[in-house]
Scaffold this motif. Sequence first.
Motif, PDB file in Angstrom:
ATOM      1  N   SER A   1      -4.463 -15.016  -1.275  1.00 29.37           N
ATOM      2  CA  SER A   1      -5.281 -14.589  -2.404  1.00 29.37           C
ATOM      3  C   SER A   1      -6.671 -14.176  -1.960  1.00 29.37           C
ATOM      4  O   SER A   1      -7.648 -14.811  -2.310  1.00 29.37           O
ATOM      5  CB  SER A   1      -5.384 -15.697  -3.443  1.00 29.37           C
ATOM      6  N   ASP A   2      -6.764 -13.135  -1.202  1.00 27.54           N
ATOM      7  CA  ASP A   2      -8.074 -12.601  -0.837  1.00 27.54           C
ATOM      8  C   ASP A   2      -8.428 -11.480  -1.814  1.00 27.54           C
ATOM      9  O   ASP A   2      -8.653 -10.342  -1.442  1.00 27.54           O
ATOM     10  CB  ASP A   2      -8.063 -12.087   0.604  1.00 27.54           C
TER      11      ASP A   2
ATOM     12  N   GLU B   1      -1.817 -16.335 -11.264  1.00 33.29           N
ATOM     13  CA  GLU B   1      -1.440 -17.506 -12.051  1.00 33.29           C
ATOM     14  C   GLU B   1      -0.420 -18.392 -11.346  1.00 33.29           C
ATOM     15  O   GLU B   1       0.163 -18.020 -10.338  1.00 33.29           O
ATOM     16  CB  GLU B   1      -0.870 -17.050 -13.393  1.00 33.29           C
ATOM     17  N   PHE B   2      -0.223 -19.569 -11.934  1.00 25.86           N
ATOM     18  CA  PHE B   2       0.824 -20.487 -11.496  1.00 25.86           C
ATOM     19  C   PHE B   2       1.411 -21.162 -12.721  1.00 25.86           C
ATOM     20  O   PHE B   2       0.814 -21.158 -13.788  1.00 25.86           O
ATOM     21  CB  PHE B   2       0.289 -21.506 -10.480  1.00 25.86           C
TER      22      PHE B   2
ATOM     23  N   ALA C   1       1.989 -17.350  -8.071  1.00 29.75           N
ATOM     24  CA  ALA C   1       1.875 -15.918  -7.814  1.00 29.75           C
ATOM     25  C   ALA C   1       1.006 -15.726  -6.574  1.00 29.75           C
ATOM     26  O   ALA C   1       0.051 -16.463  -6.348  1.00 29.75           O
ATOM     27  CB  ALA C   1       1.248 -15.220  -9.015  1.00 29.75           C
ATOM     28  N   SER C   2       1.358 -14.721  -5.764  1.00 31.47           N
ATOM     29  CA  SER C   2       0.658 -14.539  -4.501  1.00 31.47           C
ATOM     30  C   SER C   2       0.375 -13.057  -4.232  1.00 31.47           C
ATOM     31  O   SER C   2       1.154 -12.179  -4.617  1.00 31.47           O
ATOM     32  CB  SER C   2       1.501 -15.125  -3.364  1.00 31.47           C
ATOM     33  N   GLU C   3      -0.731 -12.800  -3.566  1.00 34.55           N
ATOM     34  CA  GLU C   3      -1.126 -11.427  -3.243  1.00 34.55           C
ATOM     35  C   GLU C   3      -0.193 -10.778  -2.226  1.00 34.55           C
ATOM     36  O   GLU C   3      -0.124  -9.565  -2.133  1.00 34.55           O
ATOM     37  CB  GLU C   3      -2.563 -11.407  -2.721  1.00 34.55           C
ATOM     38  N   ASP C   4       0.574 -11.569  -1.487  1.00 39.14           N
ATOM     39  CA  ASP C   4       1.472 -11.019  -0.465  1.00 39.14           C
ATOM     40  C   ASP C   4       2.810 -10.552  -1.051  1.00 39.14           C
ATOM     41  O   ASP C   4       3.810 -10.458  -0.342  1.00 39.14           O
ATOM     42  CB  ASP C   4       1.703 -12.022   0.660  1.00 39.14           C
ATOM     43  N   CYS C   5       2.824 -10.242  -2.352  1.00 39.27           N
ATOM     44  CA  CYS C   5       4.009  -9.697  -3.040  1.00 39.27           C
ATOM     45  C   CYS C   5       5.142 -10.712  -3.141  1.00 39.27           C
ATOM     46  O   CYS C   5       6.317 -10.344  -3.096  1.00 39.27           O
ATOM     47  CB  CYS C   5       4.502  -8.411  -2.366  1.00 39.27           C
TER      48      CYS C   5
ATOM     49  N   SER D   1       1.080  -6.975  -5.457  1.00 40.92           N
ATOM     50  CA  SER D   1       0.678  -8.362  -5.687  1.00 40.92           C
ATOM     51  C   SER D   1       1.321  -8.880  -6.965  1.00 40.92           C
ATOM     52  O   SER D   1       1.428  -8.154  -7.951  1.00 40.92           O
ATOM     53  CB  SER D   1      -0.842  -8.461  -5.840  1.00 40.92           C
ATOM     54  N   VAL D   2       1.736 -10.126  -6.937  1.00 43.36           N
ATOM     55  CA  VAL D   2       2.260 -10.765  -8.138  1.00 43.36           C
ATOM     56  C   VAL D   2       1.088 -11.491  -8.786  1.00 43.36           C
ATOM     57  O   VAL D   2       0.531 -12.415  -8.212  1.00 43.36           O
ATOM     58  CB  VAL D   2       3.400 -11.762  -7.805  1.00 43.36           C
TER      59      VAL D   2
END
Length: 111
Positions: free
Chosen positions: A48-49, A55-56, A68-72, A94-95
């Motif tokens: 998450s940069d 969200e979670f 959810a993570s930025e790495d898809c 990203s998710v």
Amino acid sequence: SKGGGAQNDFLLYSASRRSDAVLAWDMRMLSGNASNPIRGIGAYKRDSDTNQRLEFDFDDEGKRLFIASEDCTVKIYDTITGTLIHSIDGFHDSVNGVSVHNVRGKEALAV
């Protein structure tokens, strides 16, 4: 349990923008004493940069944490052991949001 925080018994889960983890805090340890600072009791890694809100959510029993993570990916952690159970990939960006629902006895994941 959408967005920045969710509570599970005495635990508070939180995440902030540009943070690389969702943190778990034991609210019973709040002391207000500067010599005994509050420390997180668990960290669930994510990428998450970004300034985007990621969200979670928890399953109905609170035993699994979906992040959810930025790495898809969507990362799934066991909240009892803190271990990564599974990572769902295949997303093309990203998710940002993740939501888990029990529909007629089956889990549905919305991203």
